[in-house]
Each structure stands twice: as structure tokens, then as C-alpha cells.
Design an enzyme around this catalytic site. Structure first.
Site, PDB file in Angstrom:
ATOM      1  N   SER A  57      -2.071  43.895  39.524  1.00 29.76           N
ATOM      2  CA  SER A  57      -0.693  44.232  39.143  1.00 29.76           C
ATOM      3  C   SER A  57      -0.040  45.302  40.009  1.00 29.76           C
ATOM      4  CB  SER A  57      -0.655  44.681  37.676  1.00 29.76           C
ATOM      5  OG  SER A  57      -1.243  45.958  37.529  1.00 29.76           O
ATOM      6  N   LYS A  99       0.876  51.963  36.503  1.00 32.83           N
ATOM      7  CA  LYS A  99       2.156  51.359  36.868  1.00 32.83           C
ATOM      8  C   LYS A  99       3.024  52.402  37.571  1.00 32.83           C
ATOM      9  CE  LYS A  99       0.981  47.651  34.518  1.00 32.83           C
ATOM     10  NZ  LYS A  99       0.574  46.394  35.190  1.00 32.83           N
TER      11      LYS A  99
END
Length: 206
Positions: A57, A99
Site C-alpha cells: 500500500s 500511510k
């Protein structure tokens, strides 16, 4: 005979002096070891923590199985800033995510195609620009989930929260799916990639 007695007497004194000196050295070493253990505990548990990247990711900037040092204290002194890479806990999934911060409290986020707008202004993202260009060269979009969407409809980041996305926009479960992230759930900022050793580097936050 007298000279022999004199020699015996003179050699016994240093041996007696060495014993307290050796005991003192042992105590000093013990103190050093204890201090070292305490420092390791403080650094490991209170100031910094290791984190293992799982999944794709955050590609191309972070790869799966890379080890990252997380600064656990930086956000005790200030709030996160846009483009910083953070590790945070997701209670519903009982795991930590890594993230990138896209928006902070008060920001309005709009993400359509490969165009990111914060408070109505287009934002360039140099950390994934090359990946976007590669996708476009193939006639593809780098992003496959717009925001707001049917899952998260509110585009304004509330107080005490941040909006995050993974750098690999078409392969990331982030605020577009899980919603805004509470600052209270942030573990810290990812500051250093330390493993594998040949890829060790400071994390770029912009």
C-alpha cells in the site's frame, strides 16, 4: 633471611590492594550495564519503536517487510502535517497501518482520478509523481478510488483527526475506506528505514 622476609612482606600488600579495586571495577561495570538497559528501554518503548511494513500500500516508497523506526514523541509536541508518513492503530482491525497524511483538521479533501485538491487547491504529490506518470504512459489511472465516495461521504476533516492515503493509490486501504484517523490513535511518525541495510535511509516527508 632478613632480605627474604622483606620481599615477602612487600609483595603481599599489592594483592590486598587489588581486591577492593576489583570490587569497585565490578560495581562500576554493573552500573554501566544497568544504565544501558534503562536507556534501551526508554529508547525502545518510550521514544522510538520498530515497525514492519506489510503489503504494497505504500509502494513505491515503502516495500513489504522493510523495517522502519517510528518516532513516538514528535506528536506530543505538535500535530501531524500534510505529507508526513505516520503509523497509526486501527481498532476495528486490531493492527497498525502506515500511510501518508493528506489532510489535517479543517481541510476539505477532494480526490478525483489522479487529481488531489485540498481546500479547493490542486496539490502536487512529488513522492508519487513518477508512478503516476508511468501509469498514464500505459493509458491507466494511478488511482482507483475517488473521495468522497459512497463509503465516506463527508469531505471535511474534523477536529482531532487526519485524512490519510497510501502512496500506492490503487492498492491501499486508507481513509477513503476506513474514514478519518484520530490523532489519539497515531503511534508516531516513520522517520528511518533501517532494514534491509542496503536500503537504509531517512524517510522523505514531502
Amino acid at each position: 633471611m632478613e632480605s627474604g622476609k622483606h620481599l615477602t612482606s612487600s609483595t603481599s600488600e599489592p594483592l590486598q590492594e587489588k581486591r577492593p579495586r576489583m570490587n569497585k571495577e565490578m560495581i562500576d561495570w554493573l552500573k554501566v550495564i544497568i544504565v544501558a538497559i534503562v536507556l534501551v528501554f526508554i529508547i525502545r518503548w518510550l521514544l522510538f519503536a520498530p515497525f514492519i511494513v506489510e503489503g504494497a500500500s505504500m509502494e513505491p516508497n515503502f516495500k513489504t517487510d522493510e523495517r522502519v523506526v517510528v518516532n513516538k514523541v514528535i506528536y506530543d509536541f505538535r500535530d501531524p502535517k500534510a505529507s508526513e508518513v505516520v503509523v497509526f492503530h486501527v481498532k476495528k482491525e486490531q493492527k497498525d497501518f502506515i500511510k501518508r497524511v493528506i489532510g489535517v483538521a479543517g481541510d476539505t479533501i477532494q480526490y478525483q482520478g489522479d487529481h488531489l485538491y485540498v481546500n479547493g487547491k490542486k496539490v502536487e504529490e512529488p513522492y508519487i509523481q513518477e508512478a503516476i506518470q508511468d501509469a498514464h504512459a500505459k493509458g491507466e489511472l494511478y488511482n482507483n478510488v475517488d473521495f468522497p465516495n459512497g463509503t465516506i461521504t463527508d469531505s471535511k476533516v474534523p477536529d482531532g483527526y487526519i485524512f490519510v492515503m497510501g502512496d500506492h493509490r490503487n492498492n491501499s486501504r486508507d481513509s477513503r475506506a476506513i474514514g478519518f484517523v484520530s490523532i489519539k490513535d497515531i503511534v508516531g511518525r516513520a522517520d528511518v528505514i533501517f532494514w534491509p541495510i542496503d536500503n537504509a535511509q531517512w524517510v522523505k516527508h514531502k
